[in-house]
Design an enzyme around this catalytic site. Structure first.
Site, PDB file in Angstrom:
ATOM      1  CD1 TRP A 199     -11.641  30.494  33.438  1.00 43.19           C
ATOM      2  CD2 TRP A 199     -12.276  28.584  34.428  1.00 43.19           C
ATOM      3  NE1 TRP A 199     -10.677  30.142  34.344  1.00 43.19           N
ATOM      4  CE2 TRP A 199     -11.029  28.990  34.970  1.00 43.19           C
ATOM      5  CE3 TRP A 199     -12.860  27.407  34.906  1.00 43.19           C
ATOM      6  CZ2 TRP A 199     -10.368  28.265  35.955  1.00 43.19           C
ATOM      7  CZ3 TRP A 199     -12.201  26.679  35.883  1.00 43.19           C
ATOM      8  CH2 TRP A 199     -10.978  27.105  36.400  1.00 43.19           C
TER       9      TRP A 199
ATOM     10  CG  ASP B  73     -17.733  32.373  35.110  1.00 41.83           C
ATOM     11  OD1 ASP B  73     -17.475  33.011  36.154  1.00 41.83           O
ATOM     12  OD2 ASP B  73     -17.063  31.396  34.728  1.00 41.83           O
TER      13      ASP B  73
ATOM     14  CE  LYS C  13      -9.920  32.754  39.437  1.00 43.24           C
ATOM     15  NZ  LYS C  13     -10.786  31.761  38.848  1.00 43.24           N
TER      16      LYS C  13
END
Ligand code: PLP
Length: 362
Positions: free
Chosen positions: A103, A173, A197
């Site tokens: 990511w 993030d 999530k």
């Protein structure tokens, strides 16, 4: 199947049962309005109450002051890979990125389209099985911001505390660990997280931004990409993911009801601790894939067995026994147990029993 199973999916992921039941009860006729949340105007008083209270509860949980704005945007965390550099990189037009997994790399790729990216630290040479240490970072004091990923969903590493970056705004993030514990918001310039999530369904990204950074957005920036537009519009510049925001509101309320983020953190540590103990006490039968134990994630527990055959076998048998989603990400293999906030401790305890039996039989 009439019962719920243990869902170890990395995302979209398990939600609190209380939240699902409340949403179910409200689905047909939300609080006597005669319609569901999905069917009502985002400009209605009813929805305004929902979004205002959702923001208020998120602010309470993280103790977010008035010098920060809270946004609920679309495009997931992925759009934030672009919005962050487009809004925050000017005028320096250079930023530091700490690269700790797939990511982070995607964030770097978008950063490069807006300006110069300095890789301030990376552990890619070790396939991201640990995090760069503070004294390994090569930070530029003139960078527009430092970007890092607090929890690496795929590799199973997590920062226990923020990297120290001096006066440069820290951008995080936090898609896979937002609201898993109390953090000190004042250490951050911007935090973003896809909701799916830890805090809700897919299709909403939570963005928390320090207001002084809003001034950096260039005039010519496309309207939708400009944080200022969303701050002015209170996340209602266009039609938002109304149902997703409503669910985040229920999750936030649920977290407040269980005692807030300190209680959540206590539970998360206990839950992950049980599973890591099982791995560490297996005489190497199960091997944690993160090399530095201090970098182990409380959210995504990654581990391997001796052979790929055994890994295939345990995943198949686990599925039959009602443990779903344990296959590791295709880029790393092995197993990954994602045990986010809403994953019940009982599910971890039953998985441990299952793993002990599997070891004895294989
Ligand atoms: C899942 C994930 C993303 C991508 O989120 P989308 O909402 O699908 O764009 C980004 N960063 C991290 C750390 C993630 O876990």
């Amino acid at each position: 199947m009439s019962e719920r199973i243990y869902n170890f999916s990395a995302g979209p992921a398990v939600l609190p049962e209380e939240v699902l039941k409340e949403a179910q009860a409200d689905l047909f006729n939300y609080k006597g309005t005669g319609m569901s949340v999905m069917e009502m105007s985002h400009r209605s008083k009813t929805f305004d109450d929902i979004i205002v209270n959702t923001e208020k509860d998120v602010r309470t949980l993280l103790d977010i002051g008035d010098d920060y704005s809270v946004l609920f945007l679309q495009g997931g965390a992925t759009l934030q890979f672009s919005m962050v550099p487009l809004n925050l990189m000017p005028p320096a037009n250079k930023a530091d990125y700490i690269v700790t997994g797939s990511w982070s790399k995607k964030a770097v790729n978008e950063g490069k389209r807006a300006g110069a990216v300095n890789i301030a630290g990376t552990t890619e040479e070790d396939n991201f099985n640990h995090l760069p240490l503070q004294d390994e970072l090569k930070l530029d004091p003139e960078a527009a911001y430092v970007h890092y990923t607090s929890n690496n969903t795929i590799f199973g590493t997590q920062y226990l505390s923020e990297p120290e970056v001096g006066n440069v705004p820290l951008v995080c993030d936090a898609s896979s660990d937002i609201l898993h514990k109390k953090i000190n918001i004042t250490k951050y310039g911007l935090i973003y997280a896809g909701a799916q999530k830890n805090i809700g369904p897919s299709g909403v990204a939570l963005v928390i931004i320090r207001n002084d950074l809003l001034e950096r957005a260039p005039e010519e920036l496309h309207t939708y990409m400009n944080y200022n537009i969303h701050v002015k519009g209170k996340s209602l510049y266009n039609t938002p993911n109304t149902f997703g925001i409503y669910i985040i509101g229920l999750v936030a309320k649920h977290l407040i009801n269980i005692g807030g983020l300190d209680e959540m953190y206590k539970r998360n540590k206990e839950k992950a601790g049980l599973l890591y103990n099982c791995i560490d006490e297996s005489d190497g039968y199960y091997a944690g894939s993160v090399q530095n134990k201090e970098h182990r994630s409380l959210m995504n527990v990654t581990f391997n067995l001796g052979t790929e055959e055994l890994e295939k076998k345990i995943i198949a048998e686990a599925n039959e026994a009602g443990f779903s989603g344990l296959k590791g990400h295709r880029s790393v293999g092995g197993l990954r147990a994602s045990i986010y906030n809403a994953f019940p401790q009982k599910g971890v305890e039953e998985l441990i029993d299952f793993m002990k039996k599997f070891k004895a039989n294989n």
